[in-house]
Design an enzyme around this catalytic site. Sequence first.
Site, short mmCIF file in Angstrom:
data_model
loop_
_atom_site.label_atom_id
_atom_site.label_comp_id
_atom_site.label_asym_id
_atom_site.label_seq_id
_atom_site.Cartn_x
_atom_site.Cartn_y
_atom_site.Cartn_z
N ARG A 54 -77.92 -20.48 -51.01
CA ARG A 54 -77.08 -21.20 -51.98
C ARG A 54 -77.93 -21.45 -53.21
NH1 ARG A 54 -74.60 -23.93 -55.24
NH2 ARG A 54 -72.85 -25.29 -54.85
N GLU A 62 -64.56 -21.70 -56.88
CA GLU A 62 -64.27 -21.06 -55.60
C GLU A 62 -63.50 -19.76 -55.88
OE1 GLU A 62 -65.49 -22.18 -52.74
OE2 GLU A 62 -66.38 -23.88 -53.79
N ARG A 98 -77.95 -23.37 -44.85
CA ARG A 98 -78.27 -22.39 -45.91
C ARG A 98 -79.60 -22.77 -46.56
NH1 ARG A 98 -72.77 -23.05 -49.29
NH2 ARG A 98 -73.62 -25.16 -49.19
#
Length: 162
Positions: A54, A62, A98
Amino acid sequence: MNKNNQLKKLKALLIILFLCVSSNAFSLETLKKISIHDGDTIRAFLKGKEVKIRLAEIDTPELKQDFGVESKKCLEKFLYGKDKKISFKFREKDKYGRLVGWLYSGNLDVNFEMVKTGCAWAYERYAETQKLFFAQSFAQRNRLGLWKNEKAIPPWVWRQEN
């Protein structure tokens, strides 16, 4: 302010920027076999292991949100191409497992470029780097990328509403 003081301030700013850039040159790891999920998340092989990454301090629309697909394409532009060496600088691991950090295409700070070109927001909740907010102001003033839409909704607001 007189011209001499302006030059001194400019010189100090350039020194600070140089130190920031040169400090980012340490502890970079090369990524292989990159696949892009959306504008701020990728999968790649790091030291032979597949990881999800990330991008730190930024947030992108999004995929189902206005400009989401375009934001992903922006990231593709920075990461894909002949002879591009993509590196990663680790910051932390997030609650989803992540790796969070910064991507570099050669010497280009991809996180910063995503904001400067209007493909991402400086993530107000997590951004610690003031230069991201300057980059965002630049993109807004010049109506770049997502800033062409005067009613662009930050992804963190969009996620709460959807």
